[in-house]
Structure formats: C-alpha cells, structure tokens
Write a protein that holds these residues in place. Structure first.
Motif, PDB file in Angstrom:
ATOM      1  N   GLN A  64     -29.540 -14.308   7.581  1.00  0.00           N
ATOM      2  CA  GLN A  64     -30.257 -15.446   8.114  1.00  0.00           C
ATOM      3  C   GLN A  64     -29.770 -15.824   9.513  1.00  0.00           C
ATOM      4  OE1 GLN A  64     -28.184 -15.341   5.548  1.00  0.00           O
ATOM      5  NE2 GLN A  64     -27.489 -17.363   4.867  1.00  0.00           N
ATOM      6  N   ASP A  65     -28.516 -15.499   9.819  1.00  0.00           N
ATOM      7  CA  ASP A  65     -27.998 -15.750  11.160  1.00  0.00           C
ATOM      8  C   ASP A  65     -28.556 -14.732  12.151  1.00  0.00           C
ATOM      9  OD1 ASP A  65     -26.580 -17.811  10.083  1.00  0.00           O
ATOM     10  OD2 ASP A  65     -24.698 -16.696   9.914  1.00  0.00           O
ATOM     11  N   LYS A  66     -28.689 -13.512  11.694  1.00  0.00           N
ATOM     12  CA  LYS A  66     -29.344 -12.502  12.541  1.00  0.00           C
ATOM     13  C   LYS A  66     -30.798 -12.890  12.818  1.00  0.00           C
ATOM     14  CE  LYS A  66     -26.667  -8.451  11.008  1.00  0.00           C
ATOM     15  NZ  LYS A  66     -26.761  -7.122  10.328  1.00  0.00           N
ATOM     16  N   PHE A  67     -31.441 -13.432  11.767  1.00  0.00           N
ATOM     17  CA  PHE A  67     -32.825 -13.878  11.946  1.00  0.00           C
ATOM     18  C   PHE A  67     -32.908 -14.966  13.020  1.00  0.00           C
ATOM     19  CE2 PHE A  67     -36.466 -16.570  10.973  1.00  0.00           C
ATOM     20  CZ  PHE A  67     -37.479 -15.636  10.808  1.00  0.00           C
ATOM     21  N   MET A  68     -31.942 -15.883  13.003  1.00  0.00           N
ATOM     22  CA  MET A  68     -31.930 -16.943  14.020  1.00  0.00           C
ATOM     23  C   MET A  68     -31.721 -16.352  15.412  1.00  0.00           C
ATOM     24  SD  MET A  68     -32.307 -20.082  14.655  1.00  0.00           S
ATOM     25  CE  MET A  68     -32.167 -20.962  16.201  1.00  0.00           C
ATOM     26  N   LEU A  69     -30.904 -15.340  15.544  1.00  0.00           N
ATOM     27  CA  LEU A  69     -30.715 -14.694  16.842  1.00  0.00           C
ATOM     28  C   LEU A  69     -31.996 -14.011  17.304  1.00  0.00           C
ATOM     29  CD1 LEU A  69     -27.132 -13.102  16.768  1.00  0.00           C
ATOM     30  CD2 LEU A  69     -27.924 -15.134  18.007  1.00  0.00           C
ATOM     31  N   HIS A  70     -32.762 -13.497  16.356  1.00  0.00           N
ATOM     32  CA  HIS A  70     -34.056 -12.919  16.716  1.00  0.00           C
ATOM     33  C   HIS A  70     -34.970 -13.996  17.307  1.00  0.00           C
ATOM     34  CE1 HIS A  70     -37.633 -10.357  16.397  1.00  0.00           C
ATOM     35  NE2 HIS A  70     -38.256 -11.429  15.931  1.00  0.00           N
ATOM     36  N   LEU A  71     -35.009 -15.151  16.666  1.00  0.00           N
ATOM     37  CA  LEU A  71     -35.807 -16.258  17.198  1.00  0.00           C
ATOM     38  C   LEU A  71     -35.284 -16.699  18.563  1.00  0.00           C
ATOM     39  CD1 LEU A  71     -36.253 -18.494  14.004  1.00  0.00           C
ATOM     40  CD2 LEU A  71     -37.818 -16.767  14.903  1.00  0.00           C
ATOM     41  N   LEU A  72     -33.974 -16.717  18.715  1.00  0.00           N
ATOM     42  CA  LEU A  72     -33.365 -17.104  19.991  1.00  0.00           C
ATOM     43  C   LEU A  72     -33.730 -16.106  21.081  1.00  0.00           C
ATOM     44  CD1 LEU A  72     -31.398 -19.064  21.439  1.00  0.00           C
ATOM     45  CD2 LEU A  72     -29.552 -17.483  20.795  1.00  0.00           C
ATOM     46  N   TYR A  73     -33.726 -14.838  20.728  1.00  0.00           N
ATOM     47  CA  TYR A  73     -34.080 -13.800  21.705  1.00  0.00           C
ATOM     48  C   TYR A  73     -35.519 -13.976  22.183  1.00  0.00           C
ATOM     49  CZ  TYR A  73     -34.510  -9.136  23.774  1.00  0.00           C
ATOM     50  OH  TYR A  73     -34.712  -8.084  24.650  1.00  0.00           O
ATOM     51  N   PHE A 119     -32.612 -23.759  11.127  1.00  0.00           N
ATOM     52  CA  PHE A 119     -31.224 -23.292  11.129  1.00  0.00           C
ATOM     53  C   PHE A 119     -30.215 -24.409  10.880  1.00  0.00           C
ATOM     54  CE2 PHE A 119     -27.403 -21.385  13.148  1.00  0.00           C
ATOM     55  CZ  PHE A 119     -27.331 -20.262  12.336  1.00  0.00           C
ATOM     56  N   ILE A 120     -30.340 -25.517  11.605  1.00  0.00           N
ATOM     57  CA  ILE A 120     -29.378 -26.606  11.428  1.00  0.00           C
ATOM     58  C   ILE A 120     -29.429 -27.145  10.004  1.00  0.00           C
ATOM     59  CG2 ILE A 120     -28.879 -28.997  12.085  1.00  0.00           C
ATOM     60  CD1 ILE A 120     -29.583 -28.247  14.957  1.00  0.00           C
ATOM     61  N   HIS A 121     -30.624 -27.382   9.511  1.00  0.00           N
ATOM     62  CA  HIS A 121     -30.789 -27.895   8.149  1.00  0.00           C
ATOM     63  C   HIS A 121     -30.241 -26.911   7.123  1.00  0.00           C
ATOM     64  CE1 HIS A 121     -32.571 -30.092   4.826  1.00  0.00           C
ATOM     65  NE2 HIS A 121     -33.153 -28.978   4.427  1.00  0.00           N
ATOM     66  N   MET A 122     -30.495 -25.645   7.345  1.00  0.00           N
ATOM     67  CA  MET A 122     -30.134 -24.628   6.362  1.00  0.00           C
ATOM     68  C   MET A 122     -28.626 -24.401   6.295  1.00  0.00           C
ATOM     69  SD  MET A 122     -31.462 -20.678   6.294  1.00  0.00           S
ATOM     70  CE  MET A 122     -30.654 -20.270   7.840  1.00  0.00           C
ATOM     71  N   THR A 123     -27.936 -24.519   7.407  1.00  0.00           N
ATOM     72  CA  THR A 123     -26.532 -24.085   7.465  1.00  0.00           C
ATOM     73  C   THR A 123     -25.531 -25.232   7.395  1.00  0.00           C
ATOM     74  OG1 THR A 123     -26.615 -24.133   9.895  1.00  0.00           O
ATOM     75  CG2 THR A 123     -27.127 -22.035   8.807  1.00  0.00           C
ATOM     76  N   ARG A 155     -17.915 -18.763  10.527  1.00  0.00           N
ATOM     77  CA  ARG A 155     -17.824 -18.236  11.889  1.00  0.00           C
ATOM     78  C   ARG A 155     -19.105 -17.497  12.278  1.00  0.00           C
ATOM     79  NH1 ARG A 155     -14.163 -21.629  13.721  1.00  0.00           N
ATOM     80  NH2 ARG A 155     -12.025 -21.203  13.006  1.00  0.00           N
ATOM     81  N   SER A 156     -19.769 -16.901  11.308  1.00  0.00           N
ATOM     82  CA  SER A 156     -21.059 -16.256  11.579  1.00  0.00           C
ATOM     83  C   SER A 156     -22.055 -17.291  12.071  1.00  0.00           C
ATOM     84  CB  SER A 156     -21.571 -15.577  10.300  1.00  0.00           C
ATOM     85  OG  SER A 156     -22.887 -15.097  10.492  1.00  0.00           O
ATOM     86  N   CYS A 157     -22.094 -18.424  11.358  1.00  0.00           N
ATOM     87  CA  CYS A 157     -23.007 -19.495  11.768  1.00  0.00           C
ATOM     88  C   CYS A 157     -22.620 -20.038  13.132  1.00  0.00           C
ATOM     89  CB  CYS A 157     -22.968 -20.598  10.722  1.00  0.00           C
ATOM     90  SG  CYS A 157     -24.028 -21.994  11.123  1.00  0.00           S
ATOM     91  N   HIS A 160     -23.167 -21.002  18.903  1.00  0.00           N
ATOM     92  CA  HIS A 160     -22.629 -20.840  20.261  1.00  0.00           C
ATOM     93  C   HIS A 160     -23.664 -20.208  21.188  1.00  0.00           C
ATOM     94  CE1 HIS A 160     -19.949 -19.587  23.512  1.00  0.00           C
ATOM     95  NE2 HIS A 160     -20.331 -18.343  23.311  1.00  0.00           N
ATOM     96  N   HIS A 161     -24.283 -19.123  20.736  1.00  0.00           N
ATOM     97  CA  HIS A 161     -25.319 -18.477  21.556  1.00  0.00           C
ATOM     98  C   HIS A 161     -26.519 -19.390  21.751  1.00  0.00           C
ATOM     99  CE1 HIS A 161     -23.183 -14.749  21.728  1.00  0.00           C
ATOM    100  NE2 HIS A 161     -23.291 -14.473  20.433  1.00  0.00           N
ATOM    101  N   SER A 162     -26.890 -20.105  20.707  1.00  0.00           N
ATOM    102  CA  SER A 162     -28.048 -20.997  20.800  1.00  0.00           C
ATOM    103  C   SER A 162     -27.804 -22.108  21.814  1.00  0.00           C
ATOM    104  CB  SER A 162     -28.359 -21.607  19.432  1.00  0.00           C
ATOM    105  OG  SER A 162     -28.716 -20.610  18.498  1.00  0.00           O
TER     106      SER A 162
END
Length: 996
Positions: free
Chosen positions: A731-740, A774-778, A793-795, A800-802
């Motif tokens: 799910q964190d990778k998914f968020m990075l996809h959205l960020l990208y 993401f914020i709600h989920m994590t 740390r994954s979250c 951090h990137h977001s």
C-alpha cells in the motif's frame, strides 16, 4: 439480498455492535498508554485566525530572505536562463486586484523556473508618463494648473509618479513577488530614454516613422491625439442624429430622364455628427448599390436614397412616397449638389466604404473628420482643412476654401455645435432624433472623442503588418484560442499615431525649419539630444535655448543653416511608444528578446502589439517567444468593479483584513495567490467574500496535510531510516505510484502555464490521495506500531517523499506556507537552507508501478463496496470475511498470506479490525448478525508475452460482522482478547518500550 433486506440487516447489525461495545468496554478508555504511542510532534502551527497568517508571512519573508532570493538565483552558475519581461503597470495610483492577478501570475512562473534550475531574468518596471498622471498630479490644484509652466507640471507629475511607484512596489513585495527590485526600470529614467531615442531613430531611418496630416482620434477634454488603444467604447452613448436634404444641381442623363423636369431632387443624408456638416466636401455612393427616386404626392420634390431605405424614409417623413424608378449606383457619376449651408457646388464620388443596408446609401463626407473621408479626399484632391481647434471649437482659418458662418465661430463640439448647425440648416433638415450607439471615449477623462485632422507623427503600420504577422507565427500564445485575437487586432490597426500634445513625457527630438516647416531629424541631432537628456534630464528641452539643443557645429556639419533658423517641436511620445520599446533597454543583456510576456487580454491592442511593431521595425524579430494572456478581475457576479457599486475588492484588505474582521478577515498573501492561480484562465476572474472564504479553506486543507506529514516525521532521518523501494509495504508502494503521477501532472501543467490545473491536481492529491486514503489508512501503523519497525519506517519513507514533492509542487503558488513548512523540516530532510534553493523534486521511475496499481484495483473496489454499505459507521468496529474466486483470492493472499489478520496490508486497506480470507465459505452464515455483500470486480491479468493487461470479471462475497474481540485500550481497535489488557501487538510494543 434486496435493498429492504440490506437496510433491515444493517440496522440489526448496528444494534448488536452497540450492545457488544457497551458490554466489552463499559468504561471510557483512559489515556494511560498515550506516552507509549508514537504521537505526532511538530511546532508547525495550524491556526490561521486573528491575523496569524499575515504575521507569519511577514516573518517568513524576513527569515527566509524573500528580498534576497532574486540576487541569489541570478548568481548561481546555471546554464539555462529564463527571461520574463515585466509589462510596466501605470504609475497613477495604488495597487488593485488587477495588479495582483498580473504580478502573482508572473511570480508563479519565475519561482517555478528557479526551482527547475533556471537563472531567471525579471526586472520590474513602471510606465511613468502620460496624461492620466499629469491630470492626477494636478487634481488638487483646481484651476491654478492652467497658470503652471511646463516645468511646474512636469515636477508635480514626476513626484506623483514616484509616490505611486513606491506604493505599488510595497504591495508587490508584500505579495511575495520575487524580482530585481533594486534595478526596476522606469520610463522616465535617463538610461531608458536614451534607448528609446535610439529605437525611434532606427525606425525613422528605415522609413517606418513619418510626419503627416491625417485624421486621428482627438480628445477635446485632454487636448491631445489618442491611439486606438487609448479608447474606451461607451455602448450607451447618445448622439443627435439628423436626416438632411442635399439639393442636386447637376443630374446625369439617366437620373434626369427618371425624375423628369420641373422637379426638385434632393439626396437624403443621415449623420450622427451634425457638427461636421459645415465641412462637407462630397457625397459618397456605391457603384454596386441600387438607388431609388421617391416622389411625395402633391409635391414636386423627389428624394434619392438606397432602394432598401425607401420604407424607412417614408416613416421618417411620415408621408407616403411614390417610387419613380431605380438607378444603378454607377450611373450617378457626374452628379453634383448644392451644400445646404453655403451654396457650394460639390461632387458625388463613388467609394468602397459605402455599404448596402447602412443608412441611406449616400454618405456625407467631411475629409478632416473621418478616416474613410480623408482617403476619398486625397484620391480626388478635395480640400483637407480642419476648422476645429484642440479644444473642439470652430475656428476661423485664413485662406481656407470655405468660410464658416459667423454664428458658428466659437461653438464647441459636444456642447453647442450640433444645435447651432441644426438651427442654420432650417428646412434642409428633414428630421432630428436621439440615437444610442457605441462611441469612443477618452480612457482617461471618460469623455467623448472626435476625429480631427492634424499634423502628427505616425508609425507606418501598413508596411509593418506583414513582417509583424510573420514574426508572430513564431510566437506561442497561451491560451491558443487567443492567437486569433492578436492577429485580428494587428490586421485592423489602420495606423499608429505616436505624438501627443502634452508636456509630461519624452519630447520627440525633432526641429522644424521656421520658414518651411520641414522637420530635421538626423543621427547627429538625435544623438546630441540623447546626450543632453542623459546629463541634464528631459527638462532641458524646456530650459535650454535652441543653440544648445541644436548646436551650430552640428548644423554646420550637416549643412543645414543656423540654430536660429529652427524651432523645437512641441510634441511628446505616446506612452504606448514609451512602453513599446522597453525591450531595447530592459532586455539589452539577454539578446533583446524575452521568453515570455504575461499580461491581460487588453494588451493585444496595447503593449503586446506596440512591442511587436517596434521590435520588428528595429530588429526584425518579435521581442517575445511566448505570450501568456489572462482575464480581468470582476466581482463574484462577474460585474466590473467600481466604487459607485461598492464592489471593489482591495488586495490589502484581503491580506490584512478590514476594519470589521468578522466581515473582512485577513487571509494573508498566499490565499490571494491561490485565488489568482485558481482563476487566471477565466475571462472574468471573479473575486469576493464567498470565493475568498472558499479559497482560504482550500489553502488551510493543504496546511493541515503538510502539518500532519511534518508531525509524523519528527523522528525520521532519511539517511538511516529510509526503506528501500523493494521492501516497502504494497500500500505504500501504491501511494508512491500516486505521488509519481501527481508530480508528473504538476510538471506538465506548470510547463503549459495551466496554474489552475496545478491547483486542481494539488487539491485532488491532498484531499483524496493523502487525507482520505493514505493518512487515514496508516494512522494506526504510525502511532501504535513499534517505533523503529519496518512497517512504520515504510510509511514514514513515503510520507517523507510526499512532503517533499507536495511542498515543492505548491511552492510557486504558496511560497510563504511552503517556506514555513520547510523551516520546520528536520535538518537531515533538507536539500538546502531554503526551499527555493533546493530545486525541483525528484521522482524515482520505479515508483511508477502500473503493475501494482492494477493489481490493487480490485482490492479498492471491494473496500469501496464495504464503506458504501457501512456508510458513516467506523469500519474498525467490524470484522470482515471475504470469499472470492480463485484468481481474486490469489491477489488478496498476496496482501495477506494468513487466513485471518489484524495487521496485514489487506486489513489496513480495508480499515477493519480483522480481515479473513478463507479458502471455502462456511456452510452456515449468521444472517442475523451480519451484512452480506455480493459483487464482482475487474481483475487485471498481465500477459507477459505481449506486455498487455487483460480484464477478467471476478465475483466476491463479503460478510461484515460486529468485531468479535474487545477494544484495545491502547490502539482503540477491536483486537484484544480481554477487556482489561491491550492486544498482542500492543503488548509486544509495550514490552519493548518498558524494557528501554
């Protein structure tokens, strides 16, 4: 289940849930475990009430070096340079929301370019000359200014302009505009004027500037010529219109045969300018129009007009008219008539500007007072004299071809001239009426203008149009549909009068021979004047004798006589010429061409065009590569702002608030900037209390999300805590996809100058991807898990990137907010001391994971069906069991290998207390205590041979049950085996916490 069964089942389930909650947790949970949680920590403030936003922005400007940023970026060894040329605002008053739209758009552009690694060349400037400043400067003197010398007028105008510049500059800097404020250009500075005179002579030498006697738009109220761009059209102007008979004297044979003998034939003329009738020199007709002769019964009079006008004429005269026959226009050649005021015999002339269906088809022609009239007079050698002076008064002219009636001398156009002419017409006037139509007004004095022939200096736009259009083909115009407007404005410009009859401006450096009136302009004379102005200022034109302005040695070298043979000109340059040559001085160090000009759409006929014409004439190219066009600020109903309507929005009040803060709160500059970026693409850029409150809320949501990210990263060091991409949770990778994808969108939108789309992307990302997803989920993972766990740390890695991407993406629009956020980031998270020194964000290509994106789509589809069913209820109060077809079950098992879990990625996505994925459905489902969802979703299956995805429709069933376990007092999820003890995960964390 049908809809009614679902509702009933849901109500039963909720009752059971509440009963269970009451029995499991009879007392209110305590806060005794709060110090064991990884709760957010930050000093970044959230509140923006009571003027706090304004106070913080001022502090940020000071501590983050807003005034130093321009010089810093210009000193960097960067290869690429971006040149934005500032169109000079007029220095005749305080700043307004129109300024805010323009300056903020420019600042968003330049700040983006700085972040992208460009050195930005942006020198602000002001247009300082012209009548509006002169009038405003003298407004308090009442009638005394009529006694002022030119030097006194210039002194007052200069002081007024300087005060306006300081006031506007203060506003622009408060809005956060990054610029070279110490080098701001002013059109009255000696260096600027020297470059202007140089361009003037270059264009003159090439034959693009000439002096001529021509009709121009003339403002009697301002006593000066006006350019087309200086006109405003009043659609409700009322003119006195008259129908007049012009008795024919000589009739061509065909017309004579048609009307017979013993008749009096009169041409019927209609005009909205009766005051021009004394200067009539011809009647124009069209060869292609059919005309009719109309006879009044029991009368010998015949009227000549266009055939289509016959019915209207009968109505005008309120008499029945009998047609005698028609005649083609080309048969009117040779017709003459007698002027109704002075008996002069004058000709009928065929002309192309006479159009069918316009008036009577016969056009009264006064050469000195009409553009088409003048051209007809030139072609047929008719008199061109103007009998109207600078104030619009009828005047006597010695040696003219006509003598004005004594009763007309001294009458004033727009006051009593029409009435005097109508009185003298007597029975030649057939009818008088009031005609409402669009009419040009002086944009400064707001009073009607006239067309009046006089000797002026002109830029030959007829010769320049074609090379200018060719140069325009190389220019990008944004939005693209505006390109037509620019081309049409260029094509329709008949000429450009660049001389003005005022004193507050740059004198046109020309001398006239006292005997011949021939102008003297050479490189030597212009260069000498330029040197004098540079050393002594332009006041020297009024203070120095002719012998110093035009020295004997210069004339001797030219063989042009003596200084006393000449007199200096009394005209100044049009302010559009002043500003139109700004590229010559402001862009001298960057090749005399800007990457972009950004102005309102009214500049198609103004600065965009005058800059293009002067640049093409002088250097053969456009002065810009891109034109970005924006609309105009209006109130919330789309109405133009005016003090009389009480709908004026003051940007200072938007930022600092009004006297009554409850009605007019202070929002700070970033809300003003958000409004500009959000609305700039509209023709009407609406602003008002409701919209500002809406935009303030949008900015606050961004602030809230940024604060959350900052607070959750209080213990995160990216150099040691960052989790490699391959080890991140799905799910964190998914968020990075959205960020990208967000980052890529933002880059494209900025490059396209689509700043409103940037904000739309920011709002979607903040409100949907970050907050709701993401914020709600994590939260549970971040707050309740082990502090240094891989999952946390994954979250944090993704957070951090977001934070970095979001901060940089929104920074050009919200520089105060994002610099403030950057100052609260841990030192090891920063790339530089200040955000705008750190450059653009970096997007890792592996974040763009389309395979994972499609892999998780069916999971999110199931989640959506659950949240829709539960509606507003908290999913954590429930456990779910998912039965799925084999392919879909394999996808789910990738997120949760075990059958039941409360910590798996799948459970976190579903946001329930437990998630179960049994291989087989139970034989008996507890229908009384459960909600059952039956559905299907698309599963995307990759074809590794082709690299394409194929869709498979897979079915699933979800059983929603009240959470069977007790609520954990620490994490507040229903995961504990006992009502008196935390859940197993929390016990593990507590054990580690207490051990330390």
């Amino acid at each position: 289940m049908n809809q009614q069964s679902v509702r009933a089942c849901r109500q039963g389930l909720l009752c059971v849930t509440k009963r269970l909650k009451h029995s499991k947790n009879a007392s209110k949970p305590s806060k005794r475990y709060s110090d064991t949680l990884n709760l957010p920590r930050t000093k970044f403030p959230l509140s923006v009430r009571d003027g706090q936003a304004t106070k913080r922005e001022l502090e940020i400007q000071r501590t983050c070096g807003f005034d130093d940023l321009y010089n810093w970026q210009w000193s960097q060894p960067r290869e690429n340079v971006f040149v934005l040329h500032d169109g000079p605002p007029y220095a005749n008053g305080k700043s307004h929301v129109g300024h805010a739209v323009n300056k903020v758009l420019k600042d968003i552009t330049t700040r983006y370019k700085v972040l992208r690694g460009y050195r930005v060349h942006y020198v602000p400037g002001w247009d300082c000359h012209g009548m509006p400043i002169e009038v405003r400067a003298l407004a308090e003197t009442r009638e005394k200014h009529k006694e002022y010398t030119p030097l006194q007028i210039r002194d007052k105008a200069r002081k007024f302009a300087m005060d306006a510049i300081q006031d506007q500059m203060k506003s622009f800097r408060r809005w956060g505009v990054m610029a070279d404020w110490n080098s701001a250009y002013k059109t009255f500075s000696p260096e600027y004027q020297a470059a202007q005179l140089d361009v003037f002579f270059k264009i003159y030498k090439k034959g693009f500037i000439h002096r001529d006697y021509m009709p121009v738009y003339w403002s009697p109220s301002s006593r000066t010529a006006l350019a087309e761009a200086e006109l405003e059209y009043n659609s409700q102007h009322q003119s006195t219109a008259v129908y007049v008979r012009f008795p024919l004297k000589h009739l061509p044979q065909q017309l004579s045969d048609l009307v017979g003998s013993n008749t009096r034939v009169s041409a019927v003329i209609w005009t909205t300018t009766p005051w021009t009738l004394p200067f009539n020199q011809a009647v124009c007709f069209s060869n292609s129009i059919r005309y009719v002769c109309l006879k009044q019964k029991k009368s010998s009079e015949v009227f000549l007009c266009e055939e289509k006008f016959a019915a209207t004429l009968s109505s005008v005269l309120e008499k029945k008219l009998v047609p005698l026959g028609t005649i083609e226009g080309n048969n009117l050649q040779g017709t003459t008539y007698t002027h109704p005021l002075d008996e002069r015999e004058l000709p009928f002339i065929a002309a192309n500007h006479v159009l069918a269906g316009k008036g009577t088809g016969l056009v009264h022609t006064a050469p000195a007072h009409g553009h088409d009239d003048f051209q007809v007079a030139l072609a047929h050698k008719l008199p061109l004299d103007c009998h109207v002076d600078e104030a619009g008064r009828y005047m006597y002219m010695d040696g003219a071809n006509l003598d004005l009636h004594p009763d007309l001398l001294g009458k004033v156009v727009g006051e009593d001239a029409d009435e005097a002419v109508i009185h003298l017409l007597g029975d030649s006037m057939l009818k008088q009426e009031t005609f409402t139509h669009s009419y040009p007004y002086d944009w400064r004095s707001k009073k009607p203008v006239i067309i009046r022939a006089s000797k002026q200096w002109f830029v030959n736009t007829q010769r320049l149009k074609y090379p200018a259009q060719a140069a325009l083909c190389e220019v990008r115009i944004v939005p693209q549909q505006s390109e037509h407007g620019m081309v049409q404005q260029l094509k329709s410009r008949p000429y450009w009068c660049i001389s003005r009859q005022r004193v507050w401006g740059l004198p046109i450096p020309v001398f006239y021979h006292c005997a011949t009136e021939e102008p003297l302009i050479t490189w030597e004379t212009v260069n000498h004047i330029s040197e004098v102005f540079t050393k002594q200022g332009t006041e020297a034109w009024w203070t120095l004798p002719i012998s110093e302005l035009l020295p004997a040695q210069v004339l001797e070298k030219l063989g042009k006589g003596r200084p006393e043979d000449y007199k200096k000109g009394e005209d100044i340059f049009d302010i559009w010429f002043d500003s139109g040559v700004s590229w010559a001085s402001v862009l001298k160090d960057v090749g005399h061409q800007a990457d972009a000009y950004i102005e309102g759409m009214d500049q198609f006929g103004g600065w965009f065009q005058t800059s293009l014409l002067t640049s093409v004439a002088a250097q053969g190219q456009a002065p810009y590569k891109t034109l970005l066009v924006h609309g105009f600020a209006t109130d919330e109903e789309g109405k133009k702002m005016s003090k009389s309507l009480g709908n004026v929005v003051d940007p200072e009040v938007v930022i600092n608030g009004g006297k009554d803060k409850s009605r007019e709160p202070g929002y700070g500059a970033d809300v003003l900037r958000w409004w500009v970026a959000h609305s700039h693409a509209n023709t009407n850029i609406m602003i008002g209390p409701n919209l500002l409150a809406q935009f303030s809320s949008a900015v606050f949501k961004v602030r809230k999300s940024v604060r959350y990210l900052l607070s959750n990263l209080y213990d995160f060091d990216p150099s040691t805590h960052s989790v490699p991409y391959e080890s991140l949770l799905p799910q964190d990778k998914f968020m990075l996809h959205l960020l990208y994808e967000f980052g890529q969108q933002v880059e494209v939108f900025y490059d396209e100058f689509s700043y409103y789309r940037v904000l739309q992307a920011v709002e979607r990302f903040v409100n949907s991807s970050l907050s709701r997803f993401f914020i709600h989920m994590t939260r549970d993972r971040c707050y309740c898990g082990p502090q240094d766990s891989l999952e946390r740390r994954s979250c944090q890695t993704v957070q951090h990137h977001s934070l970095k991407v979001l901060s940089v993406a929104a920074a050009p629009v919200l520089p105060h907010l994002m610099e403030e956020a950057y100052s609260h980031m841990p030192a090891k998270s920063k790339d530089a001391d200040l955000l705008f020194q750190g450059g653009w964000f970096k997007l890792d290509r592996q974040w763009h994971n389309q395979f994972l994106y499609h892999r998780l789509q069916p999971v999110f589809a199931i989640r959506e069906s659950i949240t829709d069913t539960l509606n507003v209820e908290n999913p954590l109060e429930f456990d779910i069991v998912i039965f799925a077809s084999q392919l879909l079950r394999e996808y789910l098992r990738e997120l949760q290998p075990e059958v039941t879990s409360n910590v798996s990625p799948l459970c976190e996505i579903m946001q329930t207390s437990h998630t179960s994925i049994p291989d087989n459905p139970p034989r008996i489902i507890p229908e009384d205590d459960a909600l059952i969802i039956k559905g299907s979703t698309d599963v995307f299956v990759p074809d590794f041979d082709s690299g394409e995805l194929t869709k498979s429709r897979e079915k699933y069933k979800v059983i929603i049950l009240p959470a069977m376990k007790y609520m954990c007092e620490r994490c507040r999820r229903y995961t504990s085996h006992s009502s008196t003890s935390p859940c197993e995960r929390c016990l593990d964390v507590l054990g580690s916490h207490w051990a330390n």
